[in-house]
Design a protein around this motif. Structure first.
Motif, short mmCIF file in Angstrom:
data_model
loop_
_atom_site.label_atom_id
_atom_site.label_comp_id
_atom_site.label_asym_id
_atom_site.label_seq_id
_atom_site.Cartn_x
_atom_site.Cartn_y
_atom_site.Cartn_z
N ILE A 1 47.36 28.27 46.14
CA ILE A 1 47.59 29.34 45.15
C ILE A 1 48.78 28.97 44.27
O ILE A 1 48.71 29.03 43.04
CB ILE A 1 47.83 30.70 45.85
CG1 ILE A 1 46.58 31.13 46.63
CG2 ILE A 1 48.23 31.77 44.83
CD1 ILE A 1 46.81 32.32 47.55
N SER A 2 49.86 28.57 44.89
CA SER A 2 51.08 28.22 44.16
C SER A 2 50.85 27.04 43.21
O SER A 2 51.35 27.05 42.08
CB SER A 2 52.20 27.90 45.14
OG SER A 2 52.42 29.00 46.00
N ARG A 3 50.12 26.04 43.66
CA ARG A 3 49.83 24.89 42.79
C ARG A 3 49.05 25.32 41.55
O ARG A 3 49.31 24.81 40.45
CB ARG A 3 49.08 23.81 43.56
CG ARG A 3 49.98 22.92 44.39
CD ARG A 3 49.25 21.71 44.92
NE ARG A 3 48.11 22.04 45.77
CZ ARG A 3 48.19 22.34 47.07
NH1 ARG A 3 49.38 22.38 47.66
NH2 ARG A 3 47.11 22.60 47.77
N ALA A 4 48.10 26.23 41.70
CA ALA A 4 47.32 26.69 40.55
C ALA A 4 48.21 27.39 39.52
O ALA A 4 47.90 27.40 38.33
CB ALA A 4 46.20 27.63 41.01
N TRP A 5 49.31 27.96 39.98
CA TRP A 5 50.26 28.63 39.09
C TRP A 5 51.33 27.67 38.56
O TRP A 5 52.17 28.06 37.75
CB TRP A 5 50.95 29.77 39.84
CG TRP A 5 50.12 30.99 40.02
CD1 TRP A 5 49.02 31.14 40.82
CD2 TRP A 5 50.31 32.24 39.38
NE1 TRP A 5 48.54 32.40 40.72
CE2 TRP A 5 49.32 33.10 39.85
CE3 TRP A 5 51.26 32.71 38.48
CZ2 TRP A 5 49.22 34.42 39.42
CZ3 TRP A 5 51.16 34.03 38.05
CH2 TRP A 5 50.15 34.87 38.52
#
Length: 179
Positions: free
Chosen positions: A130-134
């Motif tokens: 999730i964090s990588r996508a952001w």
């Protein structure tokens, strides 16, 4: 005996003060822009499920007013300073969604939240997808989302007034083009 003339100041005091104020505001904003240059402009299309099993739709949540998205970790010492301010916002007038980054399984994150009396909604991100996508690589990171758009992102220690100011400004910017 002649007195030596006093040197003239380059700028009046109020102009110097104004320039310092502009620098004080713009330098952190420019640093945030540079740090988060890889972040998307819009909320990544992801299925977010909180620890209670509820689906969280950030686009819908941010439709009327800005939402604070807080990326944090149980192992992050700086997050321990920022989390109480985010918790206060979550129990107040602003919607808040948080993402626990690489903090273990749901049971571990829930136990940490209980121990630290955190009342905000938590989405667990044990592997960081999730964090990588952001475009988030550091905790704490705070993002303000309004109408599905990421309006601002900042990382590191952030004060409660700083968080509130970002939410307020995003609300103003979001209503400026409305009819």
């Amino acid at each position: 005996m002649t007195s030596s003339p006093t040197p003239r100041r380059w700028l009046p005091g109020w102009v110097t003060g104004l320039l310092w104020l502009i620098a004080f505001i713009s330098v952190p904003l420019l640093m945030d822009q540079w740090r988060h240059r890889d972040a998307p402009d819009a909320v990544p299309l992801q299925v977010l499920v909180d620890l209670d099993g509820a689906r969280q739709d950030l686009i819908q949540m941010s439709g009327e007013r800005p939402v604070l998205v807080y990326f944090w970790a149980t192992w992050c010492r700086v997050c321990r300073l920022v989390s109480p301010a985010v918790n206060d916002l979550a129990t107040g007038k602003h919607p808040v969604l948080t993402v626990a980054l690489s903090s273990g399984g749901p049971e571990e994150v829930a136990a940490y939240a209980r121990e630290h009396e955190l009342a905000f909604s938590i989405v667990n991100d044990p592997d960081g997808h999730i964090s990588r996508a952001w475009g988030v690589g550091v905790t704490p990171t705070l993002a303000v989302v309004h109408r599905g758009e990421i309006r601002s992102m900042t990382s590191g220690v952030t004060t409660p007034p700083g968080i509130s100011l970002r939410l307020w400004m995003s609300g103003l910017l979001g209503s400026a083009g409305d009819d």
